[in-house]
Design a protein around this motif. Structure first.
Motif, PDB file in Angstrom:
ATOM      1  N   LEU A 126       0.966  -1.151  -0.053  1.00  0.00           N
ATOM      2  CA  LEU A 126       0.039  -0.066  -0.045  1.00  0.00           C
ATOM      3  C   LEU A 126       0.905   1.269   0.078  1.00  0.00           C
ATOM      4  N   ALA A 127       2.145   1.277   0.790  1.00  0.00           N
ATOM      5  CA  ALA A 127       2.894   2.509   0.605  1.00  0.00           C
ATOM      6  C   ALA A 127       4.371   1.986   0.452  1.00  0.00           C
ATOM      7  N   PRO A 128       4.714   1.626  -0.849  1.00  0.00           N
ATOM      8  CA  PRO A 128       5.980   1.134  -1.137  1.00  0.00           C
ATOM      9  C   PRO A 128       7.069   2.025  -0.825  1.00  0.00           C
ATOM     10  N   ASP A 129       6.930   3.272  -0.753  1.00  0.00           N
ATOM     11  CA  ASP A 129       8.149   4.084  -0.541  1.00  0.00           C
ATOM     12  C   ASP A 129       8.244   4.357   1.041  1.00  0.00           C
ATOM     13  N   GLU A 130       7.554   4.043   1.712  1.00  0.00           N
ATOM     14  CA  GLU A 130       7.431   4.098   3.063  1.00  0.00           C
ATOM     15  C   GLU A 130       8.565   3.131   3.947  1.00  0.00           C
ATOM     16  N   CYS A 131       9.086   3.946   4.938  1.00  0.00           N
ATOM     17  CA  CYS A 131      10.179   3.312   5.823  1.00  0.00           C
ATOM     18  C   CYS A 131       9.328   2.972   6.897  1.00  0.00           C
ATOM     19  N   TRP A 132       9.452   1.673   7.481  1.00  0.00           N
ATOM     20  CA  TRP A 132       8.628   0.892   8.395  1.00  0.00           C
ATOM     21  C   TRP A 132       9.406   1.020   9.621  1.00  0.00           C
ATOM     22  N   ARG A 133      10.706   1.401   9.733  1.00  0.00           N
ATOM     23  CA  ARG A 133      11.360   1.145  11.147  1.00  0.00           C
ATOM     24  C   ARG A 133      11.090   2.351  11.893  1.00  0.00           C
ATOM     25  N   LYS A 134      11.432   2.357  13.150  1.00  0.00           N
ATOM     26  CA  LYS A 134      10.914   3.375  14.221  1.00  0.00           C
ATOM     27  C   LYS A 134      12.160   4.510  14.073  1.00  0.00           C
ATOM     28  N   SER A 135      13.279   4.321  13.749  1.00  0.00           N
ATOM     29  CA  SER A 135      14.231   5.191  13.612  1.00  0.00           C
ATOM     30  C   SER A 135      15.198   4.760  12.505  1.00  0.00           C
ATOM     31  N   LYS A 136      16.048   5.830  12.214  1.00  0.00           N
ATOM     32  CA  LYS A 136      16.961   5.323  11.218  1.00  0.00           C
ATOM     33  C   LYS A 136      17.951   4.205  11.412  1.00  0.00           C
ATOM     34  N   ARG A 137      18.170   4.067  12.707  1.00  0.00           N
ATOM     35  CA  ARG A 137      19.075   3.176  13.188  1.00  0.00           C
ATOM     36  C   ARG A 137      18.608   1.903  13.495  1.00  0.00           C
ATOM     37  N   ALA A 138      17.367   1.744  13.399  1.00  0.00           N
ATOM     38  CA  ALA A 138      16.579   0.609  13.454  1.00  0.00           C
ATOM     39  C   ALA A 138      16.703  -0.509  12.333  1.00  0.00           C
ATOM     40  N   THR A 139      16.852  -1.780  12.656  1.00  0.00           N
ATOM     41  CA  THR A 139      16.972  -2.649  11.565  1.00  0.00           C
ATOM     42  C   THR A 139      15.547  -3.528  11.060  1.00  0.00           C
ATOM     43  N   LYS A 140      14.595  -3.433  11.951  1.00  0.00           N
ATOM     44  CA  LYS A 140      13.620  -4.110  11.797  1.00  0.00           C
ATOM     45  C   LYS A 140      12.465  -3.287  11.259  1.00  0.00           C
ATOM     46  N   PRO A 141      11.388  -3.678  10.813  1.00  0.00           N
ATOM     47  CA  PRO A 141      10.148  -2.879  10.781  1.00  0.00           C
ATOM     48  C   PRO A 141       9.387  -2.855  12.069  1.00  0.00           C
ATOM     49  N   HIS A 142       8.774  -1.701  12.486  1.00  0.00           N
ATOM     50  CA  HIS A 142       8.006  -1.604  13.659  1.00  0.00           C
ATOM     51  C   HIS A 142       6.578  -1.978  13.429  1.00  0.00           C
ATOM     52  N   ASP A 143       6.208  -3.039  14.115  1.00  0.00           N
ATOM     53  CA  ASP A 143       4.753  -3.522  13.966  1.00  0.00           C
ATOM     54  C   ASP A 143       4.033  -2.569  14.221  1.00  0.00           C
ATOM     55  N   GLY A 144       3.995  -1.649  15.451  1.00  0.00           N
ATOM     56  CA  GLY A 144       2.968  -1.005  15.933  1.00  0.00           C
ATOM     57  C   GLY A 144       2.629   0.202  14.646  1.00  0.00           C
ATOM     58  N   LEU A 145       3.865   0.479  14.170  1.00  0.00           N
ATOM     59  CA  LEU A 145       3.502   1.601  13.039  1.00  0.00           C
ATOM     60  C   LEU A 145       2.776   0.868  11.786  1.00  0.00           C
ATOM     61  N   ILE A 146       3.112  -0.383  11.558  1.00  0.00           N
ATOM     62  CA  ILE A 146       2.563  -1.157  10.329  1.00  0.00           C
ATOM     63  C   ILE A 146       1.134  -1.395  10.817  1.00  0.00           C
ATOM     64  N   ASP A 147       0.713  -1.593  12.097  1.00  0.00           N
ATOM     65  CA  ASP A 147      -0.626  -1.945  12.355  1.00  0.00           C
ATOM     66  C   ASP A 147      -1.469  -0.737  12.423  1.00  0.00           C
ATOM     67  N   GLY A 148      -0.943   0.520  12.861  1.00  0.00           N
ATOM     68  CA  GLY A 148      -1.555   1.857  13.069  1.00  0.00           C
ATOM     69  C   GLY A 148      -2.009   2.110  11.572  1.00  0.00           C
ATOM     70  N   PHE A 149      -0.976   2.185  10.636  1.00  0.00           N
ATOM     71  CA  PHE A 149      -1.305   2.421   9.400  1.00  0.00           C
ATOM     72  C   PHE A 149      -2.329   1.365   8.528  1.00  0.00           C
ATOM     73  N   LEU A 150      -2.394   0.274   9.048  1.00  0.00           N
ATOM     74  CA  LEU A 150      -3.414  -0.730   8.491  1.00  0.00           C
ATOM     75  C   LEU A 150      -4.817  -0.631   9.311  1.00  0.00           C
ATOM     76  N   ILE A 151      -4.780  -0.207  10.251  1.00  0.00           N
ATOM     77  CA  ILE A 151      -5.848  -0.009  11.035  1.00  0.00           C
ATOM     78  C   ILE A 151      -6.503   1.255  10.332  1.00  0.00           C
ATOM     79  N   ALA A 152      -5.692   2.574  10.119  1.00  0.00           N
ATOM     80  CA  ALA A 152      -6.258   3.621   9.561  1.00  0.00           C
ATOM     81  C   ALA A 152      -6.645   3.256   8.303  1.00  0.00           C
ATOM     82  N   HIS A 153      -6.058   2.579   7.232  1.00  0.00           N
ATOM     83  CA  HIS A 153      -6.346   1.857   5.978  1.00  0.00           C
ATOM     84  C   HIS A 153      -7.643   1.308   6.104  1.00  0.00           C
TER      85      HIS A 153
END
Length: 163
Positions: A126-153
């Motif tokens: 849905l958002a191919p250009d979006e960075c889903w990490r919580k910070s630039k230093r993080a290596t894994k996607p942040h589940d909370g941001l992803i879920d928040g986005f999908l709830i809004a969507h």
């Protein structure tokens, strides 16, 4: 604007356009220490929302009635209650969203343990250009941001479909 809220302590808030579904802003759930534990920091949630300077629908995920532990159930219920209380006291337009409804609508039926992977895949779709990490230093996607986005969507799809 629709603000999707994954209300866990490691959750996130994502604001999207009611017209396009595009991401306006996102933030990890702010927390504060209280009695040796963490709680949602509703003051910082409020400040983030007010900085967006636009009317919004607050789409908050309902807490589950069961979890791995009674502490997890307690934590989710407290977070939900604090955020719902904030929204109601400010007379915001609120929609409570069941985790089962948004996941089924956006991810389909999945075997247990595969929702995080499927959610990340759907968010990237849905958002191919979006960075889903919580910070630039993080290596894994942040589940909370992803879920928040999908709830809004999920609410975006429901409201566009009813227009």
């Amino acid at each position: 604007m629709i603000v999707g809220v994954d209300n866990g302590l490691d959750g996130g808030l994502v604001a999207i356009s009611r017209h396009t579904g595009g991401i306006i802003d996102k933030t990890i759930m702010p927390t504060l220490p209280r009695l040796g534990k963490r709680e949602v920091d509703t003051r910082r949630v409020y400040e983030w929302l007010m900085a967006l300077e636009t009317p919004f629908l607050f789409a908050i995920e309902e807490p589950l009635h069961h979890a791995r532990s009674s502490q997890a159930v307690r934590s989710m219920a407290i977070s939900f209650g604090k955020l719902l209380g904030l929204a109601e006291s400010r007379q915001w337009d609120v929609s409570c969203v069941s985790v089962h409804k948004w996941q089924r609508a956006l991810l389909g039926m999945l075997p247990k343990g595969q929702t995080k992977q499927a959610a990340f895949k759907k968010a990237v779709e849905l958002a191919p250009d979006e960075c889903w990490r919580k910070s630039k230093r993080a290596t894994k996607p942040h589940d909370g941001l992803i879920d928040g986005f999908l709830i809004a969507h999920y609410l975006f799809i429901k409201t566009v479909g009813n227009s």
